[in-house]
Design a protein around this motif. Structure first.
Motif, PDB file in Angstrom:
ATOM      1  N   GLY A   1      34.142  54.660  59.848  1.00 34.64           N
ATOM      2  CA  GLY A   1      35.157  55.657  59.523  1.00 34.64           C
ATOM      3  C   GLY A   1      36.247  55.125  58.598  1.00 34.64           C
ATOM      4  N   ALA A   2      36.151  53.860  58.175  1.00 35.45           N
ATOM      5  CA  ALA A   2      37.122  53.318  57.215  1.00 35.45           C
ATOM      6  C   ALA A   2      36.669  53.650  55.796  1.00 35.45           C
ATOM      7  N   ARG A   3      37.637  53.653  54.872  1.00 36.74           N
ATOM      8  CA  ARG A   3      37.315  53.945  53.463  1.00 36.74           C
ATOM      9  C   ARG A   3      37.742  52.764  52.605  1.00 36.74           C
ATOM     10  N   LEU A   4      36.949  52.544  51.543  1.00 38.84           N
ATOM     11  CA  LEU A   4      37.213  51.375  50.706  1.00 38.84           C
ATOM     12  C   LEU A   4      36.847  51.646  49.255  1.00 38.84           C
ATOM     13  N   ILE A   5      37.711  51.184  48.355  1.00 38.74           N
ATOM     14  CA  ILE A   5      37.326  51.008  46.948  1.00 38.74           C
ATOM     15  C   ILE A   5      37.639  49.550  46.633  1.00 38.74           C
ATOM     16  N   HIS A   6      36.663  48.790  46.218  1.00 41.17           N
ATOM     17  CA  HIS A   6      36.873  47.359  45.981  1.00 41.17           C
ATOM     18  C   HIS A   6      36.275  46.994  44.627  1.00 41.17           C
ATOM     19  N   ARG A   7      37.116  46.512  43.733  1.00 43.52           N
ATOM     20  CA  ARG A   7      36.639  46.119  42.409  1.00 43.52           C
ATOM     21  C   ARG A   7      36.815  44.625  42.241  1.00 43.52           C
ATOM     22  N   GLU A   8      35.794  44.028  41.624  1.00 43.29           N
ATOM     23  CA  GLU A   8      35.837  42.594  41.397  1.00 43.29           C
ATOM     24  C   GLU A   8      35.251  42.368  40.011  1.00 43.29           C
ATOM     25  N   GLU A   9      35.996  41.670  39.146  1.00 44.58           N
ATOM     26  CA  GLU A   9      35.491  41.421  37.790  1.00 44.58           C
ATOM     27  C   GLU A   9      35.644  39.942  37.475  1.00 44.58           C
ATOM     28  N   GLN A  10      34.607  39.368  36.899  1.00 48.34           N
ATOM     29  CA  GLN A  10      34.671  37.969  36.512  1.00 48.34           C
ATOM     30  C   GLN A  10      34.395  37.831  35.023  1.00 48.34           C
ATOM     31  N   VAL A  11      35.174  36.977  34.393  1.00 48.10           N
ATOM     32  CA  VAL A  11      34.989  36.730  32.964  1.00 48.10           C
ATOM     33  C   VAL A  11      34.730  35.232  32.786  1.00 48.10           C
ATOM     34  N   LEU A  12      33.644  34.917  32.093  1.00 50.70           N
ATOM     35  CA  LEU A  12      33.244  33.516  31.953  1.00 50.70           C
ATOM     36  C   LEU A  12      33.862  32.910  30.701  1.00 50.70           C
ATOM     37  N   GLY A  13      34.962  32.222  30.872  1.00 57.48           N
ATOM     38  CA  GLY A  13      35.628  31.556  29.757  1.00 57.48           C
ATOM     39  C   GLY A  13      36.632  32.471  29.069  1.00 57.48           C
ATOM     40  N   ARG A  14      37.736  31.875  28.587  1.00 56.28           N
ATOM     41  CA  ARG A  14      38.636  32.631  27.725  1.00 56.28           C
ATOM     42  C   ARG A  14      37.942  32.777  26.378  1.00 56.28           C
ATOM     43  N   ALA A  15      38.562  33.487  25.449  1.00 55.09           N
ATOM     44  CA  ALA A  15      37.880  33.783  24.183  1.00 55.09           C
ATOM     45  C   ALA A  15      37.317  32.510  23.543  1.00 55.09           C
ATOM     46  N   GLY A  16      36.030  32.550  23.245  1.00 57.62           N
ATOM     47  CA  GLY A  16      35.396  31.460  22.516  1.00 57.62           C
ATOM     48  C   GLY A  16      35.265  30.160  23.293  1.00 57.62           C
ATOM     49  N   GLU A  17      35.435  30.234  24.606  1.00 55.33           N
ATOM     50  CA  GLU A  17      35.456  29.016  25.414  1.00 55.33           C
ATOM     51  C   GLU A  17      34.248  29.007  26.353  1.00 55.33           C
ATOM     52  N   GLN A  18      33.760  27.826  26.681  1.00 57.95           N
ATOM     53  CA  GLN A  18      32.704  27.710  27.688  1.00 57.95           C
ATOM     54  C   GLN A  18      33.306  28.031  29.057  1.00 57.95           C
ATOM     55  N   PRO A  19      32.510  28.597  29.951  1.00 54.45           N
ATOM     56  CA  PRO A  19      33.058  28.897  31.274  1.00 54.45           C
ATOM     57  C   PRO A  19      33.153  27.649  32.138  1.00 54.45           C
ATOM     58  N   GLY A  20      33.979  27.734  33.178  1.00 53.84           N
ATOM     59  CA  GLY A  20      33.973  26.717  34.217  1.00 53.84           C
ATOM     60  C   GLY A  20      32.890  27.054  35.223  1.00 53.84           C
ATOM     61  N   ARG A  21      32.929  26.358  36.353  1.00 51.28           N
ATOM     62  CA  ARG A  21      31.971  26.643  37.420  1.00 51.28           C
ATOM     63  C   ARG A  21      32.615  27.652  38.357  1.00 51.28           C
ATOM     64  N   LEU A  22      31.930  28.784  38.533  1.00 57.09           N
ATOM     65  CA  LEU A  22      32.481  29.842  39.373  1.00 57.09           C
ATOM     66  C   LEU A  22      31.412  30.340  40.343  1.00 57.09           C
ATOM     67  N   THR A  23      31.767  30.338  41.612  1.00 58.80           N
ATOM     68  CA  THR A  23      30.874  30.915  42.611  1.00 58.80           C
ATOM     69  C   THR A  23      31.671  31.958  43.369  1.00 58.80           C
ATOM     70  N   SER A  24      31.108  33.126  43.492  1.00 61.09           N
ATOM     71  CA  SER A  24      31.854  34.205  44.123  1.00 61.09           C
ATOM     72  C   SER A  24      30.957  34.922  45.117  1.00 61.09           C
ATOM     73  N   ARG A  25      31.424  34.978  46.369  1.00 62.86           N
ATOM     74  CA  ARG A  25      30.637  35.672  47.390  1.00 62.86           C
ATOM     75  C   ARG A  25      31.422  36.857  47.926  1.00 62.86           C
ATOM     76  N   LEU A  26      30.738  37.962  48.012  1.00 60.40           N
ATOM     77  CA  LEU A  26      31.356  39.194  48.509  1.00 60.40           C
ATOM     78  C   LEU A  26      30.551  39.686  49.700  1.00 60.40           C
ATOM     79  N   THR A  27      31.208  39.763  50.852  1.00 58.20           N
ATOM     80  CA  THR A  27      30.532  40.217  52.069  1.00 58.20           C
ATOM     81  C   THR A  27      31.281  41.431  52.612  1.00 58.20           C
TER      82      THR A  27
END
Lengths: 226, 251, 224
Positions: free
Chosen positions: B132-158
């Motif tokens: 009976g609960a309500r949820l809107i959940h947004r998650e956005e990931q961007v790999l690296g700033r402009a023109g940059e290689q990304p770091g290591r990112l691990t993201s878990r959503l449960t």
């Protein structure tokens, strides 16, 4: 070996068990195979029209590309949509009817559960080659459909479909004069390959149409119900 | 060796009894500052204001929010969060722990998380919903700033509904992630990815149909009263456009 | 424990319906993301470390005796695409039939009774491994291997790829496959104490997104 002798009390039967989990007799399953374009789907459609007022039946198709044959049958409205199911075959229709029949077994069981009770299920193979035959774990009898336009030497060449099918259908006899096929020779070659196994020559456009095949199916049904 | 910063921010939202939502707990800490801003309608709106950039290597941030029956909480962030390499060794952690009671609603709509070159971050979002609960959940990931290689990112959503797992997804990317993360089965070179989860009790009776949203996004009904929008895009702007469009279609 | 029983279960010709599924390869080939052996290898590698790892862990946990219904729920939560959930259950039902005929077992009967339309395939496979006298490590290896052999076989048919190249791809992935199976068994052991949340949840967004598109195609060769 797929057929086991002990009884299965679980929800799904194994392969060729003649009884459904609830103990009732399952529908007779007849397979139709044969080369591309020989008229399998047209024969299935004609059989449905000939038999649907007398018995309860359903169809499973096995296309190379999914659903095309099923959609043809739906367009022709030979049966209500809930009585037609398409099985996807991963580009290998012969695998789905012979080596790994699990998806087809599921399709026939689901049809019996959802559209039953059924007397007959026709399992149509996707057009494949002369070696494609149905597993005995899937069907009780099989029909192999060839046509006169595919060359009148097919019966002579033999192959498992031509030699071992319970019924051989030589289709499109009306085209014989135009493609230079010798029906008498085809009949003699078929007799030589098949000994006592029956052969029906048919044209769905002229004469008795699918009557010969329909009569053979009725005889199998009578034997199955006995 | 330097140790990183540990900081926890806590929000509790309650029905104020006058048709609105009160915030009996609104406690930021260190780099995680919280501001109540003007919300629309019955909602209480909170912004997470990053007082300094981070998380850096070795940092451990936690955000907890609890929404009680009848309350409507909207959480956003003032700017994108940037994961940066730090002086401290080891990965940074960002934990998000959200609880929503029956009849409560949480709209969790922060800005993007950007994984800068050389950073190492593990994000864990655990959402526990009552039936009976309500949820809107947004998650956005961007790999690296402009023109940059990304770091290591691990993201878990449960996400759980009444103890039962509804959604459990982990995405690992960047240098050192398991092989194939940038290949044809996983990201195929896309640098922005997002997930939008919408949970509504009425989806139980009235399930949403799956929907294609172009070649790189899909709206999929989950095995429960919820839908997930998964989207990949070349950049953050195009990603947001797809998720906004999906959110609009659902409301 | 019988090595030969593992060969029977892992055999690509084991009649459990796998031949009709491409593991996402058909959609990736159509989109131009798989064009030859090199991109097939990257595709398989990505699938192995995501869906492959999750499936291998589910199978290992089932083989260790974890509650199959809880594992099935965990599998649903790790499969956002309804098309992939349907495919996993269909394959589970088909495997169930083959496994019960091959290694009759009360546990398989019970699971079949609880999920008449099929439980997720890796869960069924784990129980089938138990019924065959195999262990968690065998189940994990079997499922991890299936996660790459399916797309490789399908790509041979879809692109007329040289079958020797496709097999070489599988051989090159073997060391990673062993590591994924080890990871899966470790996670499965933790599951016995900590519950299904201890299972990996590695996801591949493109596999989920393109599975939905593929399921809507009017004409396709593979079921998934």
């Amino acid at each position: 070996m797929m057929h086991l002798d002990h009884t299965h009390d679980g929800p799904t039967a194994v392969s060729a068990d003649a009884q459904r989990p609830d103990g009732t007799r399952r529908a007779l399953r007849i397979g139709l195979g044969g080369p591309v374009g020989s008229g399998k789907t047209a024969t299935v459609a004609a059989l449905c029209r000939a038999l649907r007022d007398q018995i309860s039946l359903a169809v499973v198709t096995n296309d190379i590309y999914t659903r095309e044959d099923a959609e043809f049958l739906l367009r022709e409205a030979v049966l209500p949509p809930e009585r037609i199911t398409a099985v996807e075959t991963g580009a290998c229709p012969h695998t789905a009817i012979r080596d790994d029949i699990s998806a087809n077994l599921e399709a026939v069981e689901d049809l019996e559960d959802e559209a039953g009770p059924l007397d007959l299920i026709l399992v149509e193979s996707g057009g494949d080659n002369l070696t494609a035959t149905f597993s005995k774990g899937l069907v009780d009898a099989q029909i192999f459909v060839i046509d006169v336009a595919g060359g009148d030497d097919i019966p002579r060449k033999g192959g498992p479909g031509v030699t071992t099918a319970d019924l051989l259908v030589v289709n499109k006899t009306d085209l014989a004069p135009y493609v230079g096929s010798d029906l008498a020779r085809m009949a003699a070659d078929a007799k030589a390959q098949r000994a006592e196994l029956p052969v029906v020559f048919q044209s769905l456009r002229t004469g008795d149409g699918v009557t010969g095949v329909a009569d053979w199916v009725r005889a199998r049904l009578a034997a199955w119900a006995a | 060796m330097t140790t990183g910063v540990r900081a926890t921010a806590r929000i509790v939202a309650r029905d104020d009894g006058r048709g609105g939502t009160s915030l009996p707990v609104l406690a930021g800490e260190g780099p995680l500052a919280l501001r109540r801003t003007r919300g629309s309608g019955d909602e209480a709106r909170v912004m997470i204001v990053g007082a300094m950039s981070g998380p850096l290597g070795g940092d451990h941030f936690t955000v907890q929010a609890e929404v009680a029956k009848g309350a409507l909480l909207h959480v956003g962030s003032a700017a994108a969060t940037i994961a940066l390499p730090g002086q401290a060794k080891g990965e940074a952690r960002y934990d998000v722990r959200l609880h929503v009671a029956a009849g409560g609603e949480l709209r969790w709509l922060p800005e993007q998380l950007i994984s800068a070159q050389g950073s190492e971050l593990y994000v864990s979002s655990r959402i526990d919903l009552a039936h009976g609960a309500r949820l809107i959940h947004r998650e956005e990931q961007v790999l690296g700033r402009a023109g940059e290689q990304p770091g290591r990112l691990t993201s878990r959503l449960t996400v759980r509904v009444g103890e039962r797992p509804l959604l459990d997804q982990e995405l690992a990317c960047g240098p050192g992630a398991p092989g194939g993360w940038d290949g044809p089965a996983v990201l195929a070179g896309h640098r922005a990815m997002g997930q939008l989860v919408v949970v509504r009790p009425e989806f139980e009776r009235d399930p949403v149909q799956p929907q294609q949203m172009g070649e790189y996004a899909a709206l999929t009904p989950l095995a429960g009263p919820a839908v997930l929008v998964t989207a990949l895009a070349p950049d953050a702007l195009q990603l947001r456009r797809v998720l906004d469009q999906a959110l609009q279609a659902l409301t | 424990m019988s090595r030969a029983a593992l060969l029977v279960l892992a055999d690509g010709r084991f009649p459990a319906g796998g031949h009709a599924h491409s593991g996402g390869a058909e959609a990736a080939v159509r989109a131009g993301r798989i064009t030859g052996a090199a991109s097939l290898e990257e595709f398989c590698r990505g699938r192995l470390h995501t869906a492959g790892l999750v499936s291998a862990s589910l199978a290992a946990a089932a083989a260790l005796g974890a509650d199959p219904a809880a594992l099935d729920t965990a599998a649903d939560a790790r499969t956002p695409s309804p098309a992939l959930r349907v495919a996993a259950r269909r394959l589970g039902r088909q495997l169930m039939r083959a496994a019960r005929a091959t290694w009759p077992s009360g546990e398989l009967d019970a699971l079949a009774g609880e999920f008449p339309k099929g439980a997720h395939q890796p869960v069924v496979l784990g129980l089938a491994a138990r019924a065959a006298g195999l262990g968690a490590d065998d189940a994990a290896h079997c499922v991890a291997y299936e996660s790459v052999s399916g797309p490789a076989t399908a790509t041979v048919r879809l692109l007329s790829l040289d079958p020797f190249d496709a097999t070489a791809v599988l051989a090159r992935l073997a060391p990673e496959l062993d590591r994924v199976a080890d990871q899966a068994v470790l996670a499965a052991r933790r599951t016995l104490d900590d519950g299904v949340d201890a299972l990996p949840a590695a996801s591949a967004p493109l596999l989920e997104i393109s599975a939905e598109a593929h399921a809507a195609w009017a004409v396709r060769l593979f079921a998934s």
